[in-house]
Design an enzyme around this catalytic site. Structure first.
Site, PDB file in Angstrom:
ATOM      1  N   PRO A  17      54.241  37.480  41.958  1.00 35.16           N
ATOM      2  CA  PRO A  17      54.597  38.477  40.986  1.00 35.16           C
ATOM      3  C   PRO A  17      53.699  39.858  41.266  1.00 35.16           C
ATOM      4  CG  PRO A  17      53.233  36.863  39.897  1.00 35.16           C
ATOM      5  CD  PRO A  17      53.513  36.337  41.007  1.00 35.16           C
ATOM      6  N   ASN A  18      54.426  40.953  41.231  1.00 35.69           N
ATOM      7  CA  ASN A  18      53.839  42.358  41.153  1.00 35.69           C
ATOM      8  C   ASN A  18      53.469  42.912  42.751  1.00 35.69           C
ATOM      9  OD1 ASN A  18      54.150  42.812  38.530  1.00 35.69           O
ATOM     10  ND2 ASN A  18      52.558  41.391  37.982  1.00 35.69           N
ATOM     11  N   ARG A  25      50.990  50.018  43.441  1.00 36.63           N
ATOM     12  CA  ARG A  25      50.295  49.443  42.380  1.00 36.63           C
ATOM     13  C   ARG A  25      49.001  49.555  42.214  1.00 36.63           C
ATOM     14  NH1 ARG A  25      49.802  42.602  42.217  1.00 36.63           N
ATOM     15  NH2 ARG A  25      48.818  42.773  40.138  1.00 36.63           N
ATOM     16  N   TYR A  30      44.336  47.692  44.984  1.00 35.38           N
ATOM     17  CA  TYR A  30      45.079  46.929  46.085  1.00 35.38           C
ATOM     18  C   TYR A  30      45.052  47.818  47.499  1.00 35.38           C
ATOM     19  CZ  TYR A  30      45.479  43.652  42.362  1.00 35.38           C
ATOM     20  OH  TYR A  30      45.397  42.773  41.143  1.00 35.38           O
ATOM     21  N   ASN A  81      49.845  34.409  48.521  1.00 35.57           N
ATOM     22  CA  ASN A  81      49.089  35.224  47.587  1.00 35.57           C
ATOM     23  C   ASN A  81      49.894  34.750  46.276  1.00 35.57           C
ATOM     24  OD1 ASN A  81      47.920  37.100  45.917  1.00 35.57           O
ATOM     25  ND2 ASN A  81      48.104  38.679  47.336  1.00 35.57           N
ATOM     26  N   ALA A  84      48.964  36.720  40.095  1.00 35.67           N
ATOM     27  CA  ALA A  84      48.205  36.262  38.672  1.00 35.67           C
ATOM     28  C   ALA A  84      48.576  34.706  38.469  1.00 35.67           C
ATOM     29  CB  ALA A  84      48.404  36.731  37.809  1.00 35.67           C
ATOM     30  N   HIS A  87      45.764  32.029  38.925  1.00 37.59           N
ATOM     31  CA  HIS A  87      44.835  31.685  37.865  1.00 37.59           C
ATOM     32  C   HIS A  87      45.620  30.827  36.862  1.00 37.59           C
ATOM     33  CE1 HIS A  87      42.744  34.978  39.843  1.00 37.59           C
ATOM     34  NE2 HIS A  87      43.852  35.536  39.865  1.00 37.59           N
ATOM     35  N   ASP A  94      50.735  21.990  41.844  1.00 39.57           N
ATOM     36  CA  ASP A  94      51.827  20.581  41.914  1.00 39.57           C
ATOM     37  C   ASP A  94      52.876  20.756  43.043  1.00 39.57           C
ATOM     38  OD1 ASP A  94      50.137  19.297  40.092  1.00 39.57           O
ATOM     39  OD2 ASP A  94      51.842  19.431  38.428  1.00 39.57           O
ATOM     40  N   GLU A 105      45.019  30.414  51.042  1.00 40.32           N
ATOM     41  CA  GLU A 105      45.329  31.315  49.975  1.00 40.32           C
ATOM     42  C   GLU A 105      44.718  32.521  50.140  1.00 40.32           C
ATOM     43  OE1 GLU A 105      43.617  29.597  46.351  1.00 40.32           O
ATOM     44  OE2 GLU A 105      43.363  31.700  45.516  1.00 40.32           O
ATOM     45  N   HIS A 107      44.061  36.920  49.024  1.00 43.14           N
ATOM     46  CA  HIS A 107      44.091  37.832  47.975  1.00 43.14           C
ATOM     47  C   HIS A 107      43.577  39.051  48.265  1.00 43.14           C
ATOM     48  CE1 HIS A 107      44.808  34.765  44.934  1.00 43.14           C
ATOM     49  NE2 HIS A 107      43.769  34.325  45.315  1.00 43.14           N
ATOM     50  N   LEU A 108      44.322  40.270  48.320  1.00 46.92           N
ATOM     51  CA  LEU A 108      43.799  41.371  48.615  1.00 46.92           C
ATOM     52  C   LEU A 108      42.452  41.992  47.972  1.00 46.92           C
ATOM     53  CD1 LEU A 108      46.984  42.788  47.975  1.00 46.92           C
ATOM     54  CD2 LEU A 108      45.950  43.154  50.228  1.00 46.92           C
ATOM     55  N   SER A 109      42.226  41.832  46.777  1.00 47.64           N
ATOM     56  CA  SER A 109      40.989  42.081  46.179  1.00 47.64           C
ATOM     57  C   SER A 109      39.889  41.024  46.168  1.00 47.64           C
ATOM     58  CB  SER A 109      41.338  42.569  44.684  1.00 47.64           C
ATOM     59  OG  SER A 109      41.932  41.260  43.873  1.00 47.64           O
ATOM     60  N   ARG A 114      35.831  40.864  40.092  1.00 51.37           N
ATOM     61  CA  ARG A 114      36.716  41.259  39.111  1.00 51.37           C
ATOM     62  C   ARG A 114      36.383  40.562  37.703  1.00 51.37           C
ATOM     63  NH1 ARG A 114      42.554  42.263  41.284  1.00 51.37           N
ATOM     64  NH2 ARG A 114      42.523  43.359  39.234  1.00 51.37           N
ATOM     65  N   ARG A 118      39.670  35.937  36.513  1.00 48.91           N
ATOM     66  CA  ARG A 118      40.421  35.852  37.764  1.00 48.91           C
ATOM     67  C   ARG A 118      39.596  35.030  38.678  1.00 48.91           C
ATOM     68  NH1 ARG A 118      44.379  39.879  38.033  1.00 48.91           N
ATOM     69  NH2 ARG A 118      43.942  41.701  36.431  1.00 48.91           N
TER      70      ARG A 118
HETATM   71  C1  DQA Z   1      45.572  39.373  43.762  1.00 46.15           C
HETATM   72  C2  DQA Z   1      44.574  39.129  42.554  1.00 46.15           C
HETATM   73  C3  DQA Z   1      45.296  38.410  41.448  1.00 46.15           C
HETATM   74  O1  DQA Z   1      44.131  38.364  40.352  1.00 46.15           O
HETATM   75  C4  DQA Z   1      46.290  39.518  40.582  1.00 46.15           C
HETATM   76  O2  DQA Z   1      46.686  38.896  39.559  1.00 46.15           O
HETATM   77  C5  DQA Z   1      47.175  39.902  41.859  1.00 46.15           C
HETATM   78  C6  DQA Z   1      46.749  40.190  42.962  1.00 46.15           C
HETATM   79  C7  DQA Z   1      45.083  39.938  44.934  1.00 46.15           C
HETATM   80  O3  DQA Z   1      45.872  40.144  45.753  1.00 46.15           O
HETATM   81  O4  DQA Z   1      44.056  40.696  44.964  1.00 46.15           O
HETATM   82  O5  DQA Z   1      48.498  40.053  41.529  1.00 46.15           O
HETATM   83  O6  DQA Z   1      46.023  38.038  44.132  1.00 46.15           O
END
Ligand code: DQA
Length: 154
Positions: A17-18, A25, A30, A81, A84, A87, A94, A105, A107-109, A114, A118
């Site tokens: 998502p997002n 964003r 990010y 990725n 959210a 978490h 599953d 896995e 994550h950009l951040s 944070r 998270r």
């Molecule tokens: C994220 C980190 C997550 O906590 C956040 O909800 C995201 C982006 C990252 O790529 O840093 O949507 O996965």
């Protein structure tokens, strides 16, 4: 021959998502690279590694789970990725377990630098590895790590 069959292998690139809004964003967190640019770069790296990268992004948890089900038997592994859902989603973990799809896995951040909510990933325990905090480069590293690990297992 083994080399030739490996070249037919596909790797899934799953974004949650997002992440479709990357580029605009929260750029201070990010960055300004778009998801399209990340997917394109992964395609180039994948080709260099002798694989085809197939990418999918969805905002819905169920859509992501359905994609994993569809990839079962069709991709060798997944770079994920989950945004959210990382978490919160036991269902996504599953789905990885149910499909036996190996994954890395990303994550950009740096999620550990944070907010406390998270800091926990429900996916990390089942992952080959986790890359975070390196921005778009992390995707490339995750892809390289996944392919090299799978190749070593063969
Ligand atoms: C994220 C980190 C997550 O906590 C956040 O909800 C995201 C982006 C990252 O790529 O840093 O949507 O996965």
């Amino acid at each position: 021959m083994a080399q030739r069959s490996w070249q037919l292998v596909k790797i899934g690139l799953l974004n949650g998502p997002n992440l479709n809004l990357l580029g605009t964003r929260e750029p201070t967190i990010y960055g300004t690279t778009t998801l399209e640019e990340i997917v394109s770069r992964c395609g180039v790296v994948g080709a260099e590694l002798g694989t085809e990268v197939v990418a999918m992004q969805a905002n819905g948890e169920g859509q992501l789970i359905d994609q994993l089900h569809a990839w079962r038997g069709h991709v060798a592994g997944v770079v994920v990725n989950a945004g959210a859902y990382t978490h919160t989603s036991l269902a996504l973990r599953d789905a990885f377990a149910a499909t036996s799809l190996p994954y890395v896995e990303v994550h950009l951040s740096n999620i550990y630098a944070r907010e406390p909510e998270r800091h926990r990933s429900l996916l990390a325990g089942g992952a080959i590895g986790v890359v975070c905090g390196l921005g778009p480069l992390g995707y490339e590293m995750a892809l390289r790590g996944l392919v090299e690990t799978l190749r070593a297992r063969r």
